[in-house]
Structure formats: structure tokens, C-alpha cells
Design a protein around this motif. Structure first.
Motif, PDB file in Angstrom:
ATOM      1  N   GLY A 124       0.807  -1.211   0.000  1.00 50.94           N
ATOM      2  CA  GLY A 124       0.000   0.000   0.000  1.00 50.94           C
ATOM      3  C   GLY A 124       0.843   1.265   0.000  1.00 50.94           C
ATOM      4  O   GLY A 124       2.075   1.208  -0.035  1.00 50.94           O
ATOM      5  N   LYS A 155      -2.861  -1.896   5.376  1.00 53.89           N
ATOM      6  CA  LYS A 155      -3.535  -1.270   4.238  1.00 53.89           C
ATOM      7  C   LYS A 155      -5.041  -1.199   4.511  1.00 53.89           C
ATOM      8  O   LYS A 155      -5.640  -2.111   5.090  1.00 53.89           O
ATOM      9  CB  LYS A 155      -3.263  -2.038   2.948  1.00 53.89           C
ATOM     10  N   ALA A 188      -4.943   0.931  -0.337  1.00 57.37           N
ATOM     11  CA  ALA A 188      -4.683  -0.364  -0.964  1.00 57.37           C
ATOM     12  C   ALA A 188      -3.898  -0.161  -2.253  1.00 57.37           C
ATOM     13  O   ALA A 188      -3.937   0.915  -2.846  1.00 57.37           O
ATOM     14  CB  ALA A 188      -6.002  -1.070  -1.255  1.00 57.37           C
TER      15      ALA A 188
END
Length: 203
Positions: A124, A155, A188
Motif C-alpha cells: 500500500g 492497508k 490499498a
């Protein structure tokens, strides 16, 4: 604690013309107010102020302001900068006394970024949403910074103001008003949320 100090001169002239003359002489107009005393119009040496604010702690520290041989404790309340030149145009200083509760903005120091789980293992990206926060604290116990540990942040996770660890006697007015702002998060990996292509027409 590091000691911060400035030397000032009382000024009698006011107005734009006087301020322009002052700035041409490498000094800048300023005002000192608060503490139950009348406001004072002063001038400061531009070079001295510019050097002082190179240290971010100057904005959350008591400064000893010496004017005509007398000293008073102040904090920087406002700093007016030139719109495109690296020049300070005006400074507002507020008198403070030990134990007096005051509001200041203090920087956030992010630690553990190299170990951040969501970045190191999840791929991430770490996003700093805030870089400073407003706190209320006794004038003689102002924090130089607030530490934000992001090592365990995964994340999709976000740290808010309520997650920060504050020194004793320090509070955040935003939380008292129910404004629990986001401070930092880990997004993400790009494309991770994309859906797999469908197999339309498959037998």
C-alpha cells in the motif's frame, strides 16, 4: 528545553508607509498583545525572525522577547508572509504566563514508516493527511511535537486524532467538538479493488 529569544524595538510610527520604510531597513512590523496589558507596536530584525522560524519548534515554544531591556514571554500567534517572496511581512505575538492554558499548532512527527505493515507487506501507500494539530496546553508545558507511530498500520486502515498519544495536560479542542479528523492512512495497492473480468457466454 531549547531557549528561543528575540530582540525588539518599540515603534511609534504606524501605517503602510512606515511599514515599507521599516522593511527596506531589514526590519519588520510586529505587535504584542494579551496578558491583560495594552498592545505594543514593535519592530523586529527580519534576519533574526527568519532564522528563528527555521526551527519548527519555535511555533510551539515560549519565546523570550526583549524590548528596551525588559523581557516578556510570548508565543507566535500569526505570521504573515509575502505571497511569492521568502519574506516575512508581519508578526503577531501573544504574551503568556507559566501555567496559562493556550492554543498552539504543533507538528506531527511520523515514526515507523520504514516498518509500516501496510506498505512493506501489503504494497500500500502511506498518506499524511495532517502535518500539524491544534492543542491546548499550559504555556510552560507546550509539546514540541506529537509523535505518530505508523509501524503497525495495515492497508485500508486510518489513524485519527483520537488514536494519538498526548502528553499529560495536553488536549485537542477538535475532539471536544466531536471532530475526530483522519491523520494518516494506508491505501490499498492500485488496481487491487478492480474486479476480475467476467466470463460471459461461457458454456
Amino acid at each position: 528545553m531549547t531557549e528561543f529569544a528575540l530582540s525588539a524595538q518599540l515603534r511609534e510610527e504606524s501605517g503602510r508607509r512606515a511599514s515599507r520604510r521599516m522593511r527596506r531597513g531589514e526590519r519588520l512590523p510586529a505587535v504584542v498583545y494579551g496578558g491583560g496589558e495594552p498592545a505594543q507596536s514593535i519592530s523586529l530584525e527580519h534576519r533574526e525572525v527568519a532564522k528563528l522560524i527555521e526551527d519548527e519548534r519555535a511555533f510551539s515554544h515560549i519565546i523570550s522577547l526583549k524590548t528596551d531591556g525588559a523581557a516578556q514571554d510570548v508565543v507566535i500567534r500569526d505570521l504573515q508572509m509575502h505571497p511569492y517572496k521568502p519574506r516575512i511581512l508581519h508578526v503577531d505575538l501573544q504574551r503568556v504566563k507559566a501555567g496559562q492554558q493556550i492554543l498552539v499548532h504543533v507538528p506531527l512527527h511520523f515514526v515507523g514508516e520504514a516498518e509500516c505493515v501496510g506498505v512493506r507487506l501489503g504494497g500500500g501507500q502511506l498518506h499524511h493527511i495532517l502535518v500539524e494539530v491544534e492543542v491546548s496546553a499550559p504555556a510552560d508545558r507546550l509539546p514540541e511535537f506529537i509523535e505518530v507511530d505508523v509501524a503497525k498500520l495495515d492497508k485500508g486502515q486510518t489513524l485519527h486524532l483520537s488514536d494519538l498519544q498526548l502528553p499529560a495536560g495536553v488536549t485537542m479542542p477538535a475532539l471536544a467538538h466531536g471532530d475526530d479528523k483522519a491523520v494518516v492512512n494506508v491505501s490499498a495497492p492500485r488496481g487491487a479493488a478492480e474486479e476480475a473480468p467476467t466470463e460471459e457466454g461461457a458454456a
